[in-house]
Design an enzyme around this catalytic site. Structure first.
Site, PDB file in Angstrom:
ATOM      1  N   ASP A  10       0.805  -1.231   0.000  1.00 19.24           N
ATOM      2  CA  ASP A  10       0.000   0.000   0.000  1.00 19.24           C
ATOM      3  C   ASP A  10       0.835   1.276   0.000  1.00 19.24           C
ATOM      4  OD1 ASP A  10      -1.921  -1.996   0.545  1.00 19.24           O
ATOM      5  OD2 ASP A  10      -1.848  -1.587   2.690  1.00 19.24           O
TER       6      ASP A  10
ATOM      7  N   GLU B 135     -10.742  -1.348  -4.017  1.00 19.16           N
ATOM      8  CA  GLU B 135     -10.161  -0.580  -2.914  1.00 19.16           C
ATOM      9  C   GLU B 135      -8.998   0.255  -3.435  1.00 19.16           C
ATOM     10  OE1 GLU B 135      -9.043  -3.786  -0.397  1.00 19.16           O
ATOM     11  OE2 GLU B 135      -7.302  -4.349  -1.592  1.00 19.16           O
TER      12      GLU B 135
END
Length: 309
Positions: free
Chosen positions: A33, A199
């Site tokens: 991420d 996401e």
């Protein structure tokens, strides 16, 4: 107010001198991420790792990376235990410069049995120190929405700052306009969730076009990939443009990314995570790796498919 750290006029960058191998897809360290920024003459990566702390990694050349001090840990978040969950995790941070300060947005879970939340801390610099705002920025998860994966974008046209968040099981994107203090919500902007959204959203602007990119699929297998949509405004309506980063024979499940435009020479890059050394289609276990790859655009403004090697 500036859009993001990476778009200021900053000196001391050496990206143009990188060898061709460094401009392809070097893999740096375990993590996921990553947010990707430029500040104070250095490159910065803000990844997820372990769930207990969030730290910054910095580099002068995108090849040699140094781990910095802890920016945030559980003990620095006074409201972390308000949900009475037995344990918590931190992930998916995003660092933004505005008002002469730095603002550090992050996800805090679990997502089950209590809803995840999004917090924000104010930092003195890209390596901290940081102080949490003292309350959740987004605390209304549930009902098909998970408050995860914050990404903040300041529109260079209007000067308004927007928070993009959401995904996973609910696969729902939500957007809020922030107040000028960057630590408070002004109001929610109703948007339609784009096609194939799961996401990890990210927003940037190029030549008057707004690019909303995001992860699609399951992060533990080969379905995980990066897709994008475009619009004439930072809040849509979106036109779906397709997948741009997908699994190949060597690297699997690339996703949850951030784009960066080098303020010195105008080149574009994407930082993301991927699985390495995985011969099958998943599910995978172990650690993901952070990598950076160059990005090119077509004459029509489209993002061309990104090769990981």
């Amino acid at each position: 107010m500036t859009r993001r750290i990476g778009f200021g006029a900053l000196a001391g960058l050496v990206l143009a001198a990188l060898p061709a191998s460094a401009q392809d897809a070097p893999s740096f360290f375990d993590g996921a991420d990553p947010d990707f920024e430029v500040a104070e003459g250095q490159y910065w990566l803000y990844p997820t790792f372990g769930g207990k702390t969030l730290v910054a990694w910095h580099s002068l050349d995108m090849q040699k990376w140094e781990k910095g001090p802890v920016l945030l840990d559980h003990g620095m978040i006074p409201w972390i235990g308000d949900d009475h969950a037995p344990e918590h995790r931190l992930w998916a941070p995003d660092m933004v410069r505005a008002n002469g300060r730095y603002y550090f947005y992050y996800s805090i879970g679990p997502q089950n049995p209590t809803p995840s939340r999004i917090g924000v801390a104010t930092c003195d610099g890209p390596a901290g120190p940081c102080k949490d705002s003292g309350k959740p920025l987004v605390n209304d998860g549930g009902h098909g929405f998970e408050a995860i994966d914050p990404a903040v974008f300041t529109d260079p046209r209007s000067g308004r700052s927007y928070l993009y968040a959401g995904g996973s099981a609910g696969a729902t994107l939500r957007v809020w306009q922030l107040k000028p203090d960057m630590v408070s919500i002004d109001h929610e902007v109703k948007v339609k969730t784009p096609e194939h959204f799961t996401e990890g959203s990210f927003m940037f602007e190029r030549k008057g076009t707004y690019y909303l990119s995001y992860s699609s699929g399951n992060f533990r297998d080969t379905t995980y990939s990066v897709h994008y949509a475009t619009a004439s405004s930072p809040v849509g309506p979106w036109k779906y443009r397709g997948a741009i980063l997908v699994s190949d024979a060597k690297y699997k499940g690339p996703g949850h990314h951030a784009f960066l435009r080098d303020p010195k020479d105008g080149r574009w890059y994407i930082a993301y995570h991927r699985w390495e050394g995985q011969p099958h289609d998943g599910p995978y276990t172990g650690s993901r790796r952070v990598a950076i790859t160059s990005v090119t655009f077509g004459k029509d403004g489209s993002i061309l498919p990104i090769r990981m090697d």
